[in-house]
Design a protein around this motif. Structure first.
Motif, short mmCIF file in Angstrom:
data_model
loop_
_atom_site.label_atom_id
_atom_site.label_comp_id
_atom_site.label_asym_id
_atom_site.label_seq_id
_atom_site.Cartn_x
_atom_site.Cartn_y
_atom_site.Cartn_z
N ALA A 1 0.84 -1.14 -0.14
CA ALA A 1 0.07 0.07 -0.04
C ALA A 1 0.97 1.15 -0.10
O ALA A 1 1.73 1.60 0.80
CB ALA A 1 -1.06 0.00 1.03
N THR A 2 0.77 2.19 -0.88
CA THR A 2 1.51 3.17 -1.33
C THR A 2 0.82 4.58 -0.76
O THR A 2 -0.36 4.53 -1.54
CB THR A 2 2.22 3.41 -2.79
OG1 THR A 2 2.91 2.23 -2.74
CG2 THR A 2 3.08 4.46 -2.89
N TYR B 1 -4.63 5.29 -0.14
CA TYR B 1 -3.58 4.53 -0.57
C TYR B 1 -3.74 4.09 -2.01
O TYR B 1 -5.05 3.65 -2.25
CB TYR B 1 -3.27 3.40 0.20
CG TYR B 1 -2.75 3.60 1.68
CD1 TYR B 1 -1.21 3.68 1.97
CD2 TYR B 1 -3.35 3.89 2.66
CE1 TYR B 1 -0.68 4.07 3.25
CE2 TYR B 1 -3.01 4.28 4.05
CZ TYR B 1 -1.62 4.36 4.32
OH TYR B 1 -1.17 4.50 5.57
N SER B 2 -2.78 3.65 -2.71
CA SER B 2 -2.59 2.98 -3.78
C SER B 2 -2.14 1.58 -3.80
O SER B 2 -1.05 1.56 -2.92
CB SER B 2 -2.06 3.63 -5.18
OG SER B 2 -2.71 4.67 -5.21
N LEU B 3 -2.69 0.44 -4.33
CA LEU B 3 -2.09 -0.75 -4.01
C LEU B 3 -1.01 -1.27 -5.31
O LEU B 3 -1.26 -0.88 -6.60
CB LEU B 3 -3.10 -1.88 -4.11
CG LEU B 3 -4.03 -2.11 -2.91
CD1 LEU B 3 -4.81 -3.10 -2.97
CD2 LEU B 3 -3.14 -2.12 -1.69
N SER C 1 -9.51 -2.11 5.88
CA SER C 1 -8.46 -2.04 4.98
C SER C 1 -9.19 -1.42 3.82
O SER C 1 -8.52 -0.60 3.15
CB SER C 1 -7.78 -3.37 4.71
OG SER C 1 -8.75 -4.51 4.45
N HIS D 1 1.50 -3.79 4.10
CA HIS D 1 1.64 -4.59 3.09
C HIS D 1 1.02 -6.16 3.60
O HIS D 1 1.04 -6.28 4.64
CB HIS D 1 3.29 -4.83 2.84
CG HIS D 1 4.14 -5.38 3.94
ND1 HIS D 1 4.38 -4.60 4.92
CD2 HIS D 1 4.56 -6.77 3.86
CE1 HIS D 1 5.23 -5.39 5.71
NE2 HIS D 1 5.32 -6.63 5.20
N LEU E 1 -7.79 1.89 2.05
CA LEU E 1 -6.79 1.76 0.96
C LEU E 1 -7.59 2.54 -0.01
O LEU E 1 -6.97 3.29 -0.87
CB LEU E 1 -6.66 0.31 0.42
CG LEU E 1 -5.97 -0.42 1.38
CD1 LEU E 1 -6.07 -2.01 0.94
CD2 LEU E 1 -4.53 -0.17 1.34
#
Length: 364
Positions: A9-10, A40-42, A32, A61, A36
């Motif tokens: 996860a970024t 976040y982006s995966l 989550s 992660h 996300l």
């Protein structure tokens, strides 16, 4: 064939206010899918045999074994992402969520990093200075890394209640509280000296912002939220008062809130999780944190502070940093910076009891 799938996860926002530094991240209501989608982006990475993945610390992660596999992993500290390592340490200590044991070896390595920064930033050795391993202090990222690690050691005596990371043990494995105190005082002195050197040797220029965006987590009743503040440049003592001191108190409040939030989340199991009997109630931690600021120049500010953004990260405006002419070693030494706190005074500790000679079991 070994085959692993890493799902990482970024953060979508690459700014200073890293969502992974939020103190509510792993608490009740953690979802989550919602998290996300919002922050976040995966990224999906497939690892095959003999391949290596380097991942930033404090990264959300999960790992899926696509085939029966054996994977070897390790943690290391890097100057360029040091603050993220420290955020992960705080999560591990407060939430007990980590795949790393934050034990005495971690404390020893971070102690060595602090000493390394102090030695090579305050007293550069010319061409032999290992600049590739030092933070870039002309970029606020580098300044923030220094602030975060210095704060970690300023709070090390308080964090001792939750972790063995900063505790000294003798050859037979027994803890040595006197040497813990010695070590905390010595490292806190290094942290204070390094912080002062950084802020007294650099200017910080801020662009015009709204008043509501200009303060780091602090909020006052009479502040005009819509008033524009002009651009300003801070130097000298003003940099400590308006940047570092605010961040120090903000992190102190975040840790205090984290202690209460973690106990609420873990409920009756909180005491049982501390198998070594070192459980400390949040109100005890709060009292210890209060004592940390009592009698200091920050006492009034600490008492009036209100935590607006529940994060361990910087959430103020990003200044442009410029290097100023360096102090001479004598000018730095004139400040007589020590590592004592009111807590030390309460227990009768003073510098005369420490000769700053290295005891054999204190990792520095």
């Amino acid at each position: 064939m070994d085959l692993w799938l890493w799902i990482i996860a970024t953060p979508k926002d690459k700014g200073m206010m890293d969502p992974s530094a939020n103190i509510d991240l792993y608490m009740g209501g953690f979802n989550s899918n919602v998290l996300l989608a919002k922050d976040y982006s995966l990224e999906h990475v497939v690892l095959q045999a003999d391949e290596t993945l380097l991942m930033r610390p404090n990264t959300l992660h999960t790992v899926i074994s696509l085939e029966p596999s054996i994977c070897e992993g390790a943690h290391f500290y890097s100057t360029s992402v040091l603050r993220h390592s420290v955020f992960g340490i705080y999560h591990g200590i407060m939430s007990n969520i980590s795949n790393s044991f934050h034990d005495g070896m971690s404390g020893a390595m971070l102690s060595q990093l602090l000493s390394f920064y102090e030695k090579h930033l305050i007293k550069p050795s010319g061409p032999s200075t290992p600049v590739e391993h030092l933070p870039d202090l002309t970029n606020f990222d580098g300044v923030l890394d220094i602030m975060v690690i210095c704060n970690l050691f300023k709070f090390s005596d308080l964090l001792n209640a939750f972790t063995k990371m900063f505790k000294t043990t003798s050859e037979n494995g027994a803890e040595v509280p006197v040497l813990d105190a010695y070590r905390s005082v010595r490292l806190r002195a290094k942290a204070r000296r390094l912080v002062r050197w950084v802020f007294m040797n650099h200017s910080f220029s801020f662009e015009a912002v709204k008043a509501s965006d200009s303060e780091m987590g602090a909020e006052s009743e009479d502040e005009d939220k819509d008033k524009e503040k002009g651009s300003r440049t801070l130097t000298g003592q003003a940099t400590l008062e308006n940047i570092y001191n605010v961040f120090l108190v903000q992190q102190a409040y975040a840790l205090k809130e984290y202690a209460f939030r973690a106990e609420d989340h873990r409920g009756s199991d909180a005491r049982d999780d501390r198998q070594d009997g070192s459980y400390v109630r949040p109100d005890e931690f709060q009292d210890a944190m209060q004592l940390h600021f009592d009698g200091s120049e920050l006492e009034d500010f600490y008492l009036s502070f209100r935590l607006v953004n529940r994060t361990l990260s910087w959430n103020g405006p990003i200044p442009v940093v410029m290097r100023l002419p360096q102090f001479t070693e004598g000018e730095i030494a004139d400040h007589s910076i020590d590592g004592l706190t009111p807590t030390d005074a309460q227990y009768g500790l003073d510098l005369s009891s420490f000769h700053f000679r290295q005891p054999p079991c204190v990792p520095i």
